[in-house]
Write a protein that holds these residues in place. Structure first.
Motif, short mmCIF file in Angstrom:
data_model
loop_
_atom_site.label_atom_id
_atom_site.label_comp_id
_atom_site.label_asym_id
_atom_site.label_seq_id
_atom_site.Cartn_x
_atom_site.Cartn_y
_atom_site.Cartn_z
N LEU A 145 0.76 -1.19 0.09
CA LEU A 145 -0.28 0.00 -0.03
C LEU A 145 0.87 1.17 0.02
O LEU A 145 0.43 2.46 -0.65
CB LEU A 145 -0.84 0.15 1.41
CG LEU A 145 -1.87 -1.16 1.48
CD1 LEU A 145 -2.87 -1.17 2.62
CD2 LEU A 145 -2.73 -1.46 0.18
N GLU A 146 2.01 1.21 0.62
CA GLU A 146 2.82 2.58 0.82
C GLU A 146 4.24 2.04 0.78
O GLU A 146 4.84 1.04 1.41
CB GLU A 146 2.45 3.06 2.04
CG GLU A 146 3.24 4.43 2.11
CD GLU A 146 2.77 4.95 3.27
OE1 GLU A 146 3.39 6.21 3.69
OE2 GLU A 146 2.10 4.62 4.15
N ALA A 147 5.24 2.72 -0.07
CA ALA A 147 6.80 2.36 0.01
C ALA A 147 7.26 3.09 1.43
O ALA A 147 7.04 4.49 1.43
CB ALA A 147 7.35 2.98 -1.17
N ASN A 148 7.81 2.25 2.05
CA ASN A 148 8.62 2.97 3.17
C ASN A 148 9.80 1.92 3.55
O ASN A 148 9.78 0.66 3.99
CB ASN A 148 7.63 3.00 4.39
CG ASN A 148 8.32 3.61 5.73
OD1 ASN A 148 9.26 4.28 5.32
ND2 ASN A 148 7.88 3.39 6.78
N PRO A 149 11.03 2.49 3.01
CA PRO A 149 11.49 3.55 2.57
C PRO A 149 10.81 3.94 1.21
O PRO A 149 10.78 2.80 0.49
CB PRO A 149 13.01 3.85 2.85
CG PRO A 149 13.19 2.27 2.57
CD PRO A 149 12.06 1.37 3.48
N ILE A 223 -3.41 4.45 -1.34
CA ILE A 223 -4.11 3.28 -1.54
C ILE A 223 -4.61 2.57 -0.22
O ILE A 223 -3.98 2.70 0.73
CB ILE A 223 -2.90 2.04 -2.04
CG1 ILE A 223 -2.33 2.52 -3.21
CG2 ILE A 223 -3.99 0.83 -2.25
CD1 ILE A 223 -0.96 1.51 -3.55
N GLU A 224 -5.90 2.38 -0.23
CA GLU A 224 -6.72 1.94 0.84
C GLU A 224 -7.59 0.79 0.47
O GLU A 224 -8.00 0.49 -0.84
CB GLU A 224 -7.78 2.91 1.34
CG GLU A 224 -6.87 4.47 1.72
CD GLU A 224 -7.83 5.43 2.10
OE1 GLU A 224 -8.05 5.73 3.16
OE2 GLU A 224 -8.71 6.06 1.06
N ALA A 225 -7.94 -0.16 1.45
CA ALA A 225 -8.55 -1.26 1.20
C ALA A 225 -10.21 -0.59 1.15
O ALA A 225 -10.57 0.32 1.91
CB ALA A 225 -8.70 -2.11 2.46
N ALA A 226 -10.90 -1.11 0.38
CA ALA A 226 -12.36 -0.79 -0.11
C ALA A 226 -13.10 -1.96 0.42
O ALA A 226 -13.37 -2.84 -0.58
CB ALA A 226 -12.44 -0.51 -1.40
N GLY A 227 -13.53 -1.91 1.63
CA GLY A 227 -14.48 -2.91 2.25
C GLY A 227 -13.34 -4.06 2.94
O GLY A 227 -12.29 -4.02 2.89
N ALA A 228 -14.04 -5.40 2.98
CA ALA A 228 -13.53 -6.36 3.78
C ALA A 228 -12.78 -7.19 2.72
O ALA A 228 -11.98 -8.07 3.02
CB ALA A 228 -14.58 -7.24 4.45
N GLY A 229 -13.05 -7.08 1.27
CA GLY A 229 -12.20 -7.95 0.29
C GLY A 229 -11.11 -7.38 -0.34
O GLY A 229 -10.52 -6.53 0.34
#
Length: 252
Positions: A145-149, A223-229
């Motif tokens: 979902l996210e680059a770190n670093p 980027i986020e989860a859209a619901g439980a799926g």
């Protein structure tokens, strides 16, 4: 019978093509956009250690929301070496404190710079700087979902003019920033386009002020989860920032 077999084969082929899409989930997209007036101020102290080698310490304060809130504070330690009159390299470490509504977020950043310059006329100087940047934060992140670093490559093309005998040097530059390890869902993209117009005013051979206006067009993808799926929501955040800045530099 042949028609039935053909229909069956066509249906199975469509299912095979759609299976990867179903298994990886759906991706929905939306975008937001806002503008802001910001300010930046700070100082730097530059020490010439030996011929061509400089060590610099600097502090910077950034304000946002029409100057109503602290955005972040930078503390930077840098070293640079001029190999010849037209080429130099540098590296620095940045400790960044970002003010959030829930508190402070801390980041560690390192830059590696390569700068080539050219003088087409005695008073003009053109330069191209390539900067590799890596930034990490103190929060946990899902790599999907996210680059770190986060790895970034920045390219800056700059023109300066020496207005002799006046102690001023106006300049203008364009800088592009590109992600290098963004999540696969978004892929890499240009996350910032910066233009700047400024002037450096020398108080003495050892000290000068830098006054500038910058326009930053920022793009970030969250980027986020859209619901439980497995579905994902990708939000493209666009920011148009008008920035005024004043910096002071002392060298010895």
């Amino acid at each position: 019978m042949n028609a039935t077999n053909h229909l069956f084969r066509t249906t199975m082929l469509c299912c095979a093509l759609l299976l990867p899409v179903v298994s990886t989930g759906q991706i929905a997209e939306k975008s937001t956009e806002k503008s802001d007036f910001q300010a930046r101020t700070g100082f730097s102290i530059d020490k010439k250690a030996v011929a061509g080698l400089h060590i610099t310490w600097s502090e910077e304060l950034r304000l946002k929301d029409a100057l109503g809130k602290i955005d972040r504070i930078y503390s930077v330690l840098a070293v640079s070496y001029e190999f010849c009159p037209w080429f130099k390299a540098g590296a620095d470490y940045n400790f960044i404190a970002v003010k959030r509504d829930e508190g402070w977020e801390f980041r560690n950043r390192s830059n590696i710079d390569l700068t080539a310059s050219y003088k087409p006329a005695p008073r003009w100087r053109l330069s191209l700087r390539e900067r590799f940047r890596i930034t990490s934060t103190n929060k946990r992140s899902d790599p999907a979902l996210e680059a770190n670093p986060a790895w970034i490559m920045r390219s800056r093309l700059m023109a300066e003019y020496d207005v002799r005998p006046l102690p001023i040097r106006p300049y203008v530059y364009l800088e592009l920033s590109n992600t290098l390890n963004a999540p696969n869902i978004t892929g890499n993209y240009i996350d910032k386009i910066r233009t700047s117009l400024g002037v450096k005013y020398a108080l003495s051979p050892r000290s000068e002020f830098d006054f500038f206006y910058r326009f930053d067009h920022n793009r970030s993808k969250r980027i986020e989860a859209a619901g439980a799926g497995p579905a994902r929501l990708v939000t493209t955040r666009k920011e148009n920032n008008h920035i005024l800045g004043i910096f002071y530099e002392y060298s010895f």
